[in-house]
Design an enzyme around this catalytic site. Sequence first.
Site, PDB file in Angstrom:
ATOM      1  N   GLY A 108       0.825  -1.202   0.000  1.00  0.00           N
ATOM      2  CA  GLY A 108       0.000   0.000   0.000  1.00  0.00           C
ATOM      3  C   GLY A 108       0.856   1.248   0.000  1.00  0.00           C
ATOM      4  O   GLY A 108       1.948   1.262  -0.581  1.00  0.00           O
TER       5      GLY A 108
ATOM      6  N   ASP B 163      13.300 -10.162  10.641  1.00  0.00           N
ATOM      7  CA  ASP B 163      13.627  -9.466   9.385  1.00  0.00           C
ATOM      8  C   ASP B 163      14.431  -8.198   9.674  1.00  0.00           C
ATOM      9  O   ASP B 163      14.161  -7.143   9.106  1.00  0.00           O
ATOM     10  CB  ASP B 163      12.357  -9.137   8.611  1.00  0.00           C
ATOM     11  CG  ASP B 163      12.646  -8.753   7.148  1.00  0.00           C
ATOM     12  OD1 ASP B 163      13.705  -9.165   6.636  1.00  0.00           O
ATOM     13  OD2 ASP B 163      11.826  -8.061   6.534  1.00  0.00           O
TER      14      ASP B 163
END
Length: 360
Positions: free
Chosen positions: A55, A164
């Site tokens: 997005g 991550d």
Amino acid sequence: FHDLKNFGFCVFITFESPTGKLFLKLNIQKNLFFKSKIFMNNYHILDQIGEGSFGRVYKARRKFTGRIVAIKMINKLGQSKEDINSFRSEIDILKKVDHPNIMRHIEIFETNTDICLVSELARGDLFQIIDDNQTLPEEILKSVAAQLISALTDLHKRRIIHRDMKPQNVLICANGALKVCDFGFARALSNNTLVLTSIKGTPLYMAPELVQEQPYDEKVDVWSLGVILYELYYGKTPFFTNSIYKLIQMIVNEKITWPGKISDEFKDFLLQMLQKNPQRRSSCAELLTHPFISKVPLPPHDDSNYRMKKDQFDEAIKESFSDSATLPFKPPEQSSPDYQGILLNPSSHTAEELLLAVKY
């Protein structure tokens, strides 16, 4: 058309096909529409500052408080169920943490098409330093390491693994403060879970046990941070190749090399993090006492001025709608200057006041 019975909106879409017509009915709940509109009306959207497959990210200003924020808008209609679940997982984790070096969650709401996450606004990320072919000296890296080790220690105490850690997920905020962000791959361990087996993360920063698809724990974050610090110092990661297969072999089998001058203290600190055997790798709690960062003062974090303003505004709105509201709301006098107010209206203040506001 407007469906009065369900108090919502119905939209019919017709698709033409060789076998006939297919009708798709979309129901939009009116209460969600109006609730989301109220939340969006609390912000002035200033600019779009990022975009990805998930997005868009917007820079915005919170009305009545002047705080500049980032609004991450995830389009629900364009995402898979797995992606939406990943983002909801990120929201759940952000609700649990409150640390000066972890991106602070301010507010979450949904519109008919988007999930909106409001958070602090950063000035950049560590990847920009690498992308500009720059490196950082040890004295600067001491502060970087201390802040990020402090953040990961807090996460690991809550049994949360980031999974991550990479330069793009470490944001640079005011006064040089660093913030760990993007918990889309993060995982919270239950009290009965000791290790995980699912593969998440970015290959260059993956620990040996991850790339070998072995069970792992929170020490995968320690390895990733060691790779980040190495890269910030030398301008490249310890292991690099264009072949994923060869990269995995290098991470698992090759020794760490030191292509330039490095102090014994910093080298030992990195070696504690870059142990291929996770059992020999230091934990974040242990690294906090390492001489390389043990005496580093962490930058203070204080957003009490904003929180006081927000609480005053919310209370004033609540009081204005109550039946007993008779007197106008008067906020208590502040002991410190209203720095945000000074920056929003600089022409009404002295140069000394502006300088104080900028430093604040």
